[in-house]
Scaffold this motif. Structure first.
Motif, short mmCIF file in Angstrom:
data_model
loop_
_atom_site.label_atom_id
_atom_site.label_comp_id
_atom_site.label_asym_id
_atom_site.label_seq_id
_atom_site.Cartn_x
_atom_site.Cartn_y
_atom_site.Cartn_z
N LEU A 25 0.82 -1.21 0.00
CA LEU A 25 0.00 0.00 0.00
C LEU A 25 0.85 1.27 0.00
CD1 LEU A 25 -2.89 -0.92 2.49
CD2 LEU A 25 -3.03 -0.67 0.00
N SER A 26 2.03 1.20 0.61
CA SER A 26 2.90 2.38 0.67
C SER A 26 3.42 2.78 -0.71
CB SER A 26 4.08 2.11 1.61
OG SER A 26 4.97 1.18 1.05
N LYS A 27 3.35 1.84 -1.66
CA LYS A 27 3.86 2.11 -3.01
C LYS A 27 2.75 2.53 -3.97
CE LYS A 27 7.49 -1.34 -2.30
NZ LYS A 27 8.00 -2.67 -2.68
N CYS A 28 1.52 2.65 -3.45
CA CYS A 28 0.39 2.98 -4.32
C CYS A 28 -0.32 4.22 -3.77
CB CYS A 28 -0.58 1.80 -4.39
SG CYS A 28 -1.99 2.10 -5.46
N GLU A 29 -0.26 5.33 -4.50
CA GLU A 29 -0.83 6.59 -4.01
C GLU A 29 -2.35 6.58 -3.98
OE1 GLU A 29 0.65 9.92 -6.10
OE2 GLU A 29 2.75 9.58 -5.57
N ASN A 30 -2.99 5.83 -4.90
CA ASN A 30 -4.45 5.89 -5.04
C ASN A 30 -5.18 4.78 -4.32
OD1 ASN A 30 -4.25 8.17 -6.77
ND2 ASN A 30 -3.78 6.81 -8.49
N GLY A 31 -4.45 3.93 -3.61
CA GLY A 31 -5.09 2.86 -2.87
C GLY A 31 -5.36 1.63 -3.72
N LEU A 32 -5.71 0.54 -3.06
CA LEU A 32 -5.98 -0.73 -3.74
C LEU A 32 -7.20 -1.40 -3.11
CD1 LEU A 32 -2.33 -2.15 -3.78
CD2 LEU A 32 -3.55 -1.23 -5.76
N THR A 33 -7.92 -2.17 -3.89
CA THR A 33 -9.01 -2.98 -3.35
C THR A 33 -8.42 -4.24 -2.73
OG1 THR A 33 -9.32 -4.23 -5.39
CG2 THR A 33 -10.53 -2.15 -5.18
N GLN A 34 -9.27 -4.98 -1.98
CA GLN A 34 -8.80 -6.24 -1.41
C GLN A 34 -8.31 -7.18 -2.50
OE1 GLN A 34 -11.03 -8.29 1.69
NE2 GLN A 34 -12.32 -6.47 1.97
N GLN A 35 -9.07 -7.24 -3.61
CA GLN A 35 -8.68 -8.13 -4.70
C GLN A 35 -7.32 -7.75 -5.28
OE1 GLN A 35 -11.59 -6.61 -4.33
NE2 GLN A 35 -13.20 -8.20 -4.31
N GLU A 36 -7.08 -6.45 -5.42
CA GLU A 36 -5.80 -5.99 -5.98
C GLU A 36 -4.65 -6.28 -5.03
OE1 GLU A 36 -7.36 -2.27 -8.77
OE2 GLU A 36 -7.01 -1.97 -6.61
N ILE A 37 -4.90 -6.08 -3.72
CA ILE A 37 -3.86 -6.39 -2.73
C ILE A 37 -3.51 -7.87 -2.77
CG2 ILE A 37 -3.30 -6.44 -0.27
CD1 ILE A 37 -5.15 -4.01 0.06
N ALA A 38 -4.55 -8.71 -2.78
CA ALA A 38 -4.33 -10.16 -2.81
C ALA A 38 -3.56 -10.57 -4.06
CB ALA A 38 -5.68 -10.88 -2.73
N ALA A 39 -3.93 -9.96 -5.20
CA ALA A 39 -3.26 -10.31 -6.45
C ALA A 39 -1.79 -9.91 -6.44
CB ALA A 39 -3.98 -9.63 -7.62
N GLN A 40 -1.49 -8.70 -5.92
CA GLN A 40 -0.10 -8.24 -5.89
C GLN A 40 0.75 -9.06 -4.94
OE1 GLN A 40 1.02 -4.18 -5.90
NE2 GLN A 40 -0.81 -3.46 -6.99
N LEU A 41 0.13 -9.57 -3.87
CA LEU A 41 0.87 -10.36 -2.88
C LEU A 41 0.87 -11.85 -3.20
CD1 LEU A 41 -0.25 -8.66 0.46
CD2 LEU A 41 1.85 -8.29 -0.83
N GLY A 42 0.06 -12.23 -4.20
CA GLY A 42 -0.03 -13.64 -4.55
C GLY A 42 -0.70 -14.47 -3.47
N ARG A 43 -1.70 -13.86 -2.80
CA ARG A 43 -2.42 -14.54 -1.72
C ARG A 43 -3.91 -14.58 -2.02
NH1 ARG A 43 0.51 -15.28 2.95
NH2 ARG A 43 2.50 -14.14 3.14
N LYS A 44 -4.62 -15.45 -1.30
CA LYS A 44 -6.07 -15.53 -1.44
C LYS A 44 -6.72 -14.44 -0.59
CE LYS A 44 -5.95 -20.53 -2.20
NZ LYS A 44 -6.38 -21.86 -1.69
N LEU A 45 -7.97 -14.07 -0.97
CA LEU A 45 -8.68 -13.03 -0.22
C LEU A 45 -8.82 -13.39 1.25
CD1 LEU A 45 -11.57 -11.89 -2.61
CD2 LEU A 45 -9.68 -10.52 -1.75
#
Length: 261
Positions: A25-45
């Motif tokens: 999240l610190s690298k994204c100025e506009n924020g991320l959804t749960q789905q986007e966070i999970a996708a970037q981390l390679g984890r399930k929701l």
């Protein structure tokens, strides 16, 4: 639940997930959804849902309609750290006076694991000039402030920081950079043309602790005007900045002595 020890180090999966979320999240100025966070981390929701809720409850993360952004809490906590707090308390009035006197911006940077972090930035009264945002992380090697933060250290720390700051450089490049730091030590500061921006000249002095090691670098980025407006010369700015930094270093040393008594 007992965590598994690997190679003599205990793992903490829950903590790792929380830190991973904060870092992405610190690298994204506009924020991320749960789905986007999970996708970037390679984890399930399901793996991040509870952790995200915890971070929101503790005010490390804010939730705006299922878009998550990092808050300023970590930044605020970093300023509660006594050395940083004392440094900023003493530095800000001096920096404001400096910027007002020379009509250029100035900033304060500290070393941070191969990068430098801007912890304070002052704009001159006219609001003009090259200015860096507080919280920015900047590469060490190309800058005057980076040279100062590496040059004024014990030799062991200096070598470690050079390796951290030039991770993909050849031995020849590292040797050349190390030699350039000797000139900085000899002069007592760095004053160089920017290797990234045309027309920019940066002057940086170290804020020294009682052992003569740089705890921070105060920097003035100078941009030449082409409209005929009179400006302070490079030499004049160097002398004024030298005096300001000397005063600040003395204040920091005195504050540290009083804090230890």
């Amino acid at each position: 639940m007992k965590e598994k020890e690997e190679n003599g180090v205990y793992s903490a999966p829950a903590l790792d997930k929380g830190l991973d979320i904060l870092e992405v999240l610190s690298k994204c100025e506009n924020g991320l959804t749960q789905q986007e966070i999970a996708a970037q981390l390679g984890r399930k929701l399901g793996e991040i849902y509870r952790m995200l809720n915890c971070l929101v409850q503790r005010n490390y993360v804010a939730n705006y309609g299922n878009v998550y952004t990092i808050t300023s809490k970590l930044f605020q906590l970093s300023h509660f750290h006594p050395p940083t707090y004392r440094l900023l308390t003493e530095a800000l009035p001096i920096m404001e006076g400096l910027s007002r006197a020379v009509s250029f911006p100035c900033d304060l940077r500290v070393y941070n694991n191969g990068f430098q972090t801007v912890i304070a930035s002052i704009q001159p009264p006219n609001g003009l000039g090259f200015m860096t945002r507080v919280g920015s992380e900047i590469e060490v090697a190309p800058s005057a402030s980076g040279m100062v933060l590496l040059a004024f250290q014990d030799q062991i720390i200096k070598n470690i920081r050079i390796q951290e700051s030039l991770p993909n450089s050849s031995e020849t490049e590292i040797e050349a950079y190390s030699n350039s730091l000797k000139d900085v030590v000899s002069k007592g500061f760095a004053s160089i043309k920017s290797k990234q921006f045309a027309g920019l000249h940066a002057i940086s002095f170290p804020i020294l602790d009682m052992n003569g090691n740089a705890v921070a670098a105060m920097t003035v980025p100078m941009l030449a005007r082409i409209d005929g407006t009179n400006q302070f010369t490079q030499e004049q700015v160097e002398e004024i900045l030298r005096e300001c930094v000397s005063n600040l270093s003395q204040k920091i040393a005195i504050t540290n002595i009083n804090a230890n008594n």
